[in-house]
Design a protein around this motif. Structure first.
Motif, PDB file in Angstrom:
ATOM      1  N   VAL A 267       0.837  -1.205   0.000  1.00  0.00           N
ATOM      2  CA  VAL A 267       0.000   0.000   0.000  1.00  0.00           C
ATOM      3  C   VAL A 267       0.872   1.256   0.000  1.00  0.00           C
ATOM      4  CG1 VAL A 267      -1.645   1.350   1.342  1.00  0.00           C
ATOM      5  CG2 VAL A 267      -1.996  -1.108   1.052  1.00  0.00           C
ATOM      6  N   LEU A 268       1.891   1.285   0.868  1.00  0.00           N
ATOM      7  CA  LEU A 268       2.775   2.446   0.925  1.00  0.00           C
ATOM      8  C   LEU A 268       3.518   2.634  -0.395  1.00  0.00           C
ATOM      9  CD1 LEU A 268       4.301   2.070   4.510  1.00  0.00           C
ATOM     10  CD2 LEU A 268       2.601   3.740   3.740  1.00  0.00           C
ATOM     11  N   GLY A 269       3.938   1.527  -1.005  1.00  0.00           N
ATOM     12  CA  GLY A 269       4.623   1.622  -2.291  1.00  0.00           C
ATOM     13  C   GLY A 269       3.726   2.194  -3.372  1.00  0.00           C
ATOM     14  N   TRP A 272       3.232   5.969  -2.684  1.00  0.00           N
ATOM     15  CA  TRP A 272       4.447   6.711  -3.060  1.00  0.00           C
ATOM     16  C   TRP A 272       4.610   6.753  -4.576  1.00  0.00           C
ATOM     17  CZ3 TRP A 272       9.250   5.921   0.564  1.00  0.00           C
ATOM     18  CH2 TRP A 272      10.058   7.062   0.510  1.00  0.00           C
ATOM     19  N   ASN A 273       4.119   5.743  -5.246  1.00  0.00           N
ATOM     20  CA  ASN A 273       4.200   5.673  -6.710  1.00  0.00           C
ATOM     21  C   ASN A 273       3.539   6.874  -7.382  1.00  0.00           C
ATOM     22  OD1 ASN A 273       4.400   4.186  -9.395  1.00  0.00           O
ATOM     23  ND2 ASN A 273       2.177   4.295  -9.158  1.00  0.00           N
ATOM     24  N   SER A 274       2.588   7.489  -6.686  1.00  0.00           N
ATOM     25  CA  SER A 274       1.857   8.601  -7.304  1.00  0.00           C
ATOM     26  C   SER A 274       2.738   9.815  -7.555  1.00  0.00           C
ATOM     27  CB  SER A 274       0.651   8.995  -6.428  1.00  0.00           C
ATOM     28  OG  SER A 274       1.094   9.447  -5.158  1.00  0.00           O
ATOM     29  N   TYR A 290       7.218  -1.644  -2.758  1.00  0.00           N
ATOM     30  CA  TYR A 290       6.301  -2.504  -3.517  1.00  0.00           C
ATOM     31  C   TYR A 290       6.879  -3.909  -3.699  1.00  0.00           C
ATOM     32  CZ  TYR A 290       3.416  -4.112  -7.447  1.00  0.00           C
ATOM     33  OH  TYR A 290       2.585  -4.832  -8.264  1.00  0.00           O
ATOM     34  N   THR A 291       8.115  -3.988  -4.186  1.00  0.00           N
ATOM     35  CA  THR A 291       8.723  -5.304  -4.412  1.00  0.00           C
ATOM     36  C   THR A 291       9.064  -5.980  -3.088  1.00  0.00           C
ATOM     37  OG1 THR A 291      10.925  -4.286  -4.645  1.00  0.00           O
ATOM     38  CG2 THR A 291       9.650  -4.645  -6.662  1.00  0.00           C
TER      39      THR A 291
END
Length: 396
Positions: A267-269, A272-274, A290-291
């Protein structure tokens, strides 16, 4: 590199020697025994061999390609999974030395030696077969593994898990600032574009264009600055390994909390991706989270199956065979592939001749390419199986 028996083999691969559990104690509660780690490592390296050896680079299924830039494909998971495994392995290999301050100095020497060997193997692979030192690629997969192993190994010996968690957060935020705030000399404002971002500028400054990835020359996907967040991937593995080694926590509880934390990382990844997109070549902070979340979930699943439920049937054997000689098969597969391209059969290389003889007449172009990659994985499985049966592990 040296060869050794099975007991020394597990030290080399980051796990303690396997021993029979004490009567009345579940195997999952034995902190030195983690079959799932070797299985995870083996599956990851086998996938690495698969994507690195297509029959035809012009015909590859989309999931077996890296994302063009931003984004993440299944292939983009392989390298961070391996670095995550490196982090977990460090815990199992060095936990004994960590508890004895007098053992820190010898342990650091071993860490430095192994890191130097990995870095040297990376250079050797890049130099082979022409040995053109003036244009050899200095960054690379093995070079990044060596740096992550070195930094994480030292941090594991000298810091607590809370300090490691704080360092992880600091590294990821710092990297975000460096790439999205700090101006790029000669290019102006910070940016995330290939060749003009801060990391690419630093690689050209330190290595010069002659020693970067040949497909670009202006940037390198395993560049110097990107090693900073890659250490973060190793730290995630270390934190996971320390949780799995807890003796005061039941295996089921360990698995539940691994899945909870894996979900949180995902979720945090994605959040942050945004503004800092998931990107393997840049190894962005969102990519680390994410990974890392996916790697944690994968290891939790394998831990539950292999170490808690003891489901270790035939399905785990190929992965174990790959897992205990992971660096060996990665290095040798690249050397063999380059060697096949040196030998001529008529007007084509031996590699092309083999592909055109045994694959292209029988499949569509894209399926022929996939079949060639699968056969490569199976051939190496056969070689590694013989080594495994003889108890031969190449210790790097």
């Amino acid at each position: 590199m040296t060869t050794s028996t099975t007991q020394a083999a597990h030290e080399a691969t980051g796990t303690a020697p396997l021993a029979e559990p004490k009567e009345g104690v579940s195997q999952a509660s034995q902190p030195g025994r983690l079959i799932s780690l070797d299985v995870f490592r083996g599956l990851t390296v086998a996938a690495m061999i698969l994507v690195n050896n297509p029959g035809d680079w012009g015909h590859i299924y989309a999931p077996l390609k890296h994302a063009a830039w931003h984004g993440c494909t299944p292939t983009d998971l392989i390298f961070p999974f391996f670095l995550f495994i490196v982090g977990v392995s460090i815990v199992y290999a060095l936990d004994g030395a960590r508890r004895q301050p007098e053992a820190h100095a010898p342990a650091m020497l071993r860490i430095l030696k192994r890191s130097a060997i990995l870095f040297g193997l990376g250079l050797l692979g890049a130099l082979y077969p022409k040995f053109e030192f003036e244009t050899v690629r200095i960054p690379g997969v093995l070079a990044r593994i060596s740096w992550v192993f070195l930094v994480c190994g030292v941090l594991f010996l000298k810091t607590t898990w809370r300090q490691q968690l704080g360092l992880l957060a600091f590294v990821l935020v710092l990297y975000n600032v460096l790439l999205q705030v700090v101006p790029v000399p000669g290019f102006g404002a910070a940016n995330l574009e290939p060749g003009t971002n801060f990391g690419a500028w630093l690689d050209r400054l330190v290595f010069t264009e002659n020693h970067l990835w040949k497909q670009s020359r202006t940037w390198d996907p395993e560049g110097l600055l990107g090693t900073l967040p890659a250490v973060g991937t190793g730290l995630l593995g270390m934190l996971t390994g320390q949780w799995l080694r807890r003796k005061d926590v039941e295996p089921a509880t360990k698995v539940v909390w691994l899945f909870v934390n894996a979900g949180l990382l995902l979720v945090l990844g994605l959040i942050w991706n945004s503004w800092f997109p998931i990107n393997k070549s840049l190894w962005t902070s969102s990519y680390v989270l994410y990974t890392g979340g996916l790697a944690m979930a994968a290891l939790a699943t394998l831990y539950w199956l292999c170490d808690v439920q003891n489901w270790r049937g035939f399905w785990t054997k190929p992965a174990l065979v790959y897992g205990v000689n992971a660096i060996t098969v990665f290095f040798l597969s690249a050397i063999v592939s380059k060697t096949l391209n040196l030998i001529k059969v008529g007007d084509v290389t031996l590699r092309v001749w083999l592909y055109n003889t045994f694959f292209t007449p029988y499949f569509s172009p894209i399926n022929a390419s996939l079949a060639g990659a699968i056969v490569c994985v199976l051939i190496w499985l056969g070689v590694l199986w013989v080594m495994y049966k003889k108890g031969v592990i190449i210790k790097v």
